[in-house]
Design a protein around this motif. Sequence first.
Motif, PDB file in Angstrom:
ATOM      1  N   ILE A   1       0.858  -1.192   0.000  1.00 22.62           N
ATOM      2  CA  ILE A   1       0.000   0.000   0.000  1.00 22.62           C
ATOM      3  C   ILE A   1       0.892   1.238   0.000  1.00 22.62           C
ATOM      4  O   ILE A   1       1.637   1.471   0.956  1.00 22.62           O
TER       5      ILE A   1
ATOM      6  N   ARG B   1     -10.887   0.842   2.575  1.00 21.19           N
ATOM      7  CA  ARG B   1     -10.741   0.018   1.370  1.00 21.19           C
ATOM      8  C   ARG B   1      -9.444  -0.773   1.288  1.00 21.19           C
ATOM      9  O   ARG B   1      -9.382  -1.768   0.570  1.00 21.19           O
ATOM     10  N   ARG B   2      -8.427  -0.307   1.978  1.00 23.72           N
ATOM     11  CA  ARG B   2      -7.137  -0.989   1.855  1.00 23.72           C
ATOM     12  C   ARG B   2      -6.704  -1.669   3.143  1.00 23.72           C
ATOM     13  O   ARG B   2      -6.381  -2.849   3.143  1.00 23.72           O
ATOM     14  N   ILE B   3      -6.662  -0.933   4.237  1.00 20.45           N
ATOM     15  CA  ILE B   3      -6.094  -1.483   5.462  1.00 20.45           C
ATOM     16  C   ILE B   3      -7.042  -2.461   6.146  1.00 20.45           C
ATOM     17  O   ILE B   3      -6.637  -3.556   6.542  1.00 20.45           O
TER      18      ILE B   3
ATOM     19  N   ARG C   1     -10.742   6.623   3.205  1.00 19.82           N
ATOM     20  CA  ARG C   1     -10.788   5.722   2.056  1.00 19.82           C
ATOM     21  C   ARG C   1      -9.687   4.672   2.149  1.00 19.82           C
ATOM     22  O   ARG C   1      -9.927   3.471   1.957  1.00 19.82           O
ATOM     23  N   VAL C   2      -8.466   5.097   2.468  1.00 16.99           N
ATOM     24  CA  VAL C   2      -7.344   4.160   2.597  1.00 16.99           C
ATOM     25  C   VAL C   2      -7.617   3.167   3.719  1.00 16.99           C
ATOM     26  O   VAL C   2      -7.395   1.961   3.568  1.00 16.99           O
TER      27      VAL C   2
ATOM     28  N   GLU D   1       0.418   4.391   0.489  1.00 15.24           N
ATOM     29  CA  GLU D   1       0.197   5.390   1.538  1.00 15.24           C
ATOM     30  C   GLU D   1       0.813   4.979   2.874  1.00 15.24           C
ATOM     31  O   GLU D   1       0.992   5.805   3.763  1.00 15.24           O
TER      32      GLU D   1
ATOM     33  N   THR E   1      -9.210  -4.311   4.971  1.00 17.23           N
ATOM     34  CA  THR E   1      -9.443  -5.518   4.173  1.00 17.23           C
ATOM     35  C   THR E   1      -8.209  -6.435   4.122  1.00 17.23           C
ATOM     36  O   THR E   1      -8.257  -7.476   3.467  1.00 17.23           O
ATOM     37  N   LEU E   2      -7.136  -6.062   4.810  1.00 16.05           N
ATOM     38  CA  LEU E   2      -5.917  -6.872   4.796  1.00 16.05           C
ATOM     39  C   LEU E   2      -6.119  -8.176   5.564  1.00 16.05           C
ATOM     40  O   LEU E   2      -6.927  -8.244   6.490  1.00 16.05           O
TER      41      LEU E   2
END
Length: 151
Positions: free
Chosen positions: A92, A125-127, A121-122, A94, A129-130
């Motif tokens: 990722i 949607r990203r962290i 959002r980060v 960011e 969902t890890l």
Amino acid sequence: MIELDETDRRILRALVEDATQSASALGRKLGLSQPAVWRRIKRLHETGVIKGQRLDLDREKLGFGVSVFLGVKLATKGRVSLDDFERAVSAIPEVQSVEHILGVYDYRLRVVARDISDFERVLRRRIMTLPGVGDVEANVLLSEERRPGPI
């Protein structure tokens, strides 16, 4: 641990302040010859005392006005979940740093974002969902003063 004399320490303190200084400029500042400073810096590199040089970028001027420290507790423990999490979080952009820590949380992340909504959002949607992510605690950085440690 390598033995450092006072001259080595003075060179390291000067380089911590400004790593772009040339050996001749450092020599003038410290009262040493350019070759003597160059040899010492080379030895400090070869022995691993100096691990590298980095640019210190102004995140705000690059459009990243928010920095957040995240404490991440994994829902499942085990070697596979640690490796999976580390591999995924490192991808990722960011996420600026990933630290495996001992304490309430398993990891501390430094995340940069353009603003709070971009951070949200980060995070969503990203962290979140890890693989293996359980509890997450966010601490928004208000100000920062970098202080190099003792040499």
